[in-house]
Design an enzyme around this catalytic site. Structure first.
Site, PDB file in Angstrom:
ATOM      1  N   ALA A 192       6.113 -14.309   9.309  1.00  0.00           N
ATOM      2  CA  ALA A 192       5.969 -12.880   9.607  1.00  0.00           C
ATOM      3  C   ALA A 192       7.044 -12.382  10.566  1.00  0.00           C
ATOM      4  O   ALA A 192       7.454 -11.224  10.494  1.00  0.00           O
ATOM      5  CB  ALA A 192       4.587 -12.590  10.161  1.00  0.00           C
ATOM      6  N   GLN A 251      -2.032 -10.941  10.865  1.00  0.00           N
ATOM      7  CA  GLN A 251      -3.408 -11.296  11.231  1.00  0.00           C
ATOM      8  C   GLN A 251      -4.424 -10.823  10.199  1.00  0.00           C
ATOM      9  O   GLN A 251      -5.562 -11.280  10.205  1.00  0.00           O
ATOM     10  CB  GLN A 251      -3.755 -10.673  12.592  1.00  0.00           C
ATOM     11  CG  GLN A 251      -3.003 -11.254  13.764  1.00  0.00           C
ATOM     12  CD  GLN A 251      -3.492 -12.633  14.165  1.00  0.00           C
ATOM     13  OE1 GLN A 251      -4.579 -13.070  13.788  1.00  0.00           O
ATOM     14  NE2 GLN A 251      -2.684 -13.346  14.922  1.00  0.00           N
ATOM     15  N   HIS A 288       0.393 -19.253   7.969  1.00  0.00           N
ATOM     16  CA  HIS A 288      -0.277 -20.163   8.908  1.00  0.00           C
ATOM     17  C   HIS A 288      -1.382 -19.519   9.739  1.00  0.00           C
ATOM     18  O   HIS A 288      -2.072 -20.204  10.490  1.00  0.00           O
ATOM     19  CB  HIS A 288       0.743 -20.877   9.809  1.00  0.00           C
ATOM     20  CG  HIS A 288       1.283 -20.064  10.938  1.00  0.00           C
ATOM     21  ND1 HIS A 288       0.730 -20.101  12.196  1.00  0.00           N
ATOM     22  CD2 HIS A 288       2.314 -19.202  11.015  1.00  0.00           C
ATOM     23  CE1 HIS A 288       1.419 -19.299  13.007  1.00  0.00           C
ATOM     24  NE2 HIS A 288       2.385 -18.741  12.310  1.00  0.00           N
ATOM     25  N   CYS A 343       2.542 -16.283  21.808  1.00  0.00           N
ATOM     26  CA  CYS A 343       3.953 -16.051  22.062  1.00  0.00           C
ATOM     27  C   CYS A 343       4.199 -15.618  23.490  1.00  0.00           C
ATOM     28  O   CYS A 343       5.310 -15.648  23.983  1.00  0.00           O
ATOM     29  CB  CYS A 343       4.471 -14.983  21.107  1.00  0.00           C
ATOM     30  SG  CYS A 343       3.668 -15.087  19.534  1.00  0.00           S
TER      31      CYS A 343
HETATM   32  C1  LIG Z   1       1.660 -14.722  14.320  1.00  0.00           C
HETATM   33  C2  LIG Z   1       2.124 -13.329  14.226  1.00  0.00           C
HETATM   34  C3  LIG Z   1       3.452 -13.038  13.923  1.00  0.00           C
HETATM   35  C4  LIG Z   1       4.486 -14.125  13.731  1.00  0.00           C
HETATM   36  O1  LIG Z   1       4.252 -14.808  12.524  1.00  0.00           O
HETATM   37  P1  LIG Z   1       5.066 -16.142  12.216  1.00  0.00           P
HETATM   38  O2  LIG Z   1       4.731 -16.425  10.784  1.00  0.00           O
HETATM   39  O3  LIG Z   1       4.516 -17.161  13.157  1.00  0.00           O
HETATM   40  O4  LIG Z   1       6.502 -15.865  12.432  1.00  0.00           O
HETATM   41  C5  LIG Z   1       3.828 -11.716  13.827  1.00  0.00           C
HETATM   42  N1  LIG Z   1       2.944 -10.738  14.009  1.00  0.00           N
HETATM   43  C6  LIG Z   1       1.656 -10.970  14.303  1.00  0.00           C
HETATM   44  C7  LIG Z   1       0.724  -9.832  14.478  1.00  0.00           C
HETATM   45  C8  LIG Z   1       1.212 -12.273  14.430  1.00  0.00           C
HETATM   46  O5  LIG Z   1      -0.061 -12.496  14.734  1.00  0.00           O
END
Ligand SMILES: *Cc1c(COP(=O)(O)O)cnc(C)c1O
Length: 389
Positions: A67, A175, A197, A322
């Site tokens: 994402a 999410q 994931h 993060c």
């Molecule tokens: C986890 C997350 C991301 C990042 O996704 P990745 O696949 O880990 O790069 C971005 N936006 C939101 C809202 C997330 O929860």
């Protein structure tokens, strides 16, 4: 119980991936022989499954590394391709860093960005959205569901506003995808970021939905090379991960309804217990939130201390994965209008498919035990050291 940060791989997903990690090693772009053809077929199947989940066409699914990459492709890609239309993007103050930091970068490149406020439940202010639109506005980017407090955005209303003003609409649905129903057509989305994931799939794989018809949108690529993914994302496809993501969202499409019911009743049970025993209060929307997410403020308790005290038994978190390394209070809790005190006293529980009812009860009592102890220590300290309380 930190499934909003990531989830374990569903064994059914691993089963479908296994052949592509071992004997089926073909490159889906090398289709002069059976190896490549088999890989291509598997990728096409995954693309169809993902498209079906969100009511899109398979050609509208651009496979990415997650994402974060999808958000970057959406925002930077539109900024590069449509700057002649204007240089203004509207987003929201509670977005994930993948969107916020991309916007900050675009600001240094001369774009103006509006960060919309949210109400005390984390719902974006629609009046502020309408009034911030100018002739320069190219894109609205609002996350589908918040990763810290679970609030689900009023997607249909935002889509209607975007359509009325002929502005592109992107959403970070990392999410939401596989957890709540999504229909990109009904909402009027032009782009949407997805991650595997967060939904029991493998890490490092995701997608960007890119609308191909009325109207078609064409962000500029960030990665150039072999021209894979309609030229929008070059590089040899990660076939095992893609196959895994296909299975991930095939399972989610079928099981999402029942799973959401089960997890919502569990998070509600936790919420009631914490409210009753610790005067805790919910961060986020009481009903329009992710069924498996629960973010609670415990008055008088430092969330860091609570998390560390239960860490050996129960994995919970202070905010997003993060930003956990940072000492700064959560930008999401602050955006709700609360102070740093509330941000430092809030804990996120992310329940998941593989948490049993017994585990949830166990976690509730483990957290309660720690909360009682921390409150006792605190009242003891304020009693013995009134000047330092
Ligand atoms: C986890 C997350 C991301 C990042 O996704 P990745 O696949 O880990 O790069 C971005 N936006 C939101 C809202 C997330 O929860």
């Amino acid at each position: 119980m930190d499934n909003n940060a990531t989830t374990p791989l569903d064994p059914r997903v691993l089963d479908e991936m296994m052949p592509f990690l071992t004997k089926e090693f073909g490159n889906p772009s090398s289709t002069d022989h059976q190896y490549g053809l088999k890989a291509l077929k598997a990728v096409d199947n995954a693309r169809e499954r993902l498209a079906k989940l969100i009511n899109a066409n398979p050609e509208e699914i651009i496979l990415t590394g997650g994402a974060t990459e999808s958000d970057n492709l959406a925002l930077q890609g539109v900024a590069r391709a449509y700057s002649t239309k204007g240089r203004h993007i509207i987003t929201c103050s509670t977005e994930h860093k993948a969107v916020l930091d991309t916007c900050r970068f675009l600001q240094t490149a001369g774009w103006s960005i509006t960060y919309l406020p949210v109400d005390e439940h984390g719902v974006v202010d629609l009046e502020a959205l309408e009034s911030s639109i100018t002739k320069e506005t190219v894109l609205i980017s609002v996350m589908f569901a918040n990763n810290e407090i679970g609030t689900v955005a009023p997607m249909t209303e935002i889509g209607r506003i975007a359509k009325e003003h002929e502005i592109f609409f992107h959403s970070d649905a990392a999410q939401a995808a596989g957890h709540v129903p999504i229909d990109v057509d009904e909402i009027g989305l032009h782009m949407m970021s997805i991650s595997a994931h967060k939904c029991y799939g493998p890490k490092g794989i995701g997608a960007l939905y890119v609308r191909g018809h009325n109207p078609r949108i064409r962000p500029a690529p960030l990665i150039f090379g072999g021209g894979q993914e309609r030229g929008l994302r070059s590089g040899t496809l990660n076939v095992p991960a893609i196959v895994g993501m296909g299975k991930t969202f095939e399972i989610a499409r079928k099981e999402m309804g029942l799973e959401a019911q089960r997890l919502f009743s569990l998070t509600e049970r936790m919420r009631q217990s914490f409210e009753l025993n610790f005067n805790a209060s919910l961060n986020g929307h009481p009903t329009n939130r992710l069924p498996h997410n629960l973010n609670m403020f415990f008055p008088g308790i430092e969330s860091k201390a609570m998390i560390q005290s239960v860490e050996k038994e129960v994995a919970i978190s202070a905010s997003s994965a993060c930003t956990t390394q940072e000492v700064e209070p959560s930008h999401v809790i602050l955006a709700l209008g609360f102070d740093a005190n509330r941000a430092h006293g809030s804990v996120r529980f992310g329940l998941g498919r593989f948490n049993t009812d017994e585990e949830v009860d166990y976690a509730t009592s483990a957290v309660s035990g720690v909360a009682r102890r921390l409150l006792n220590i605190r009242s003891f300290e304020t009693f013995t050291q009134p000047g330092l309380g």
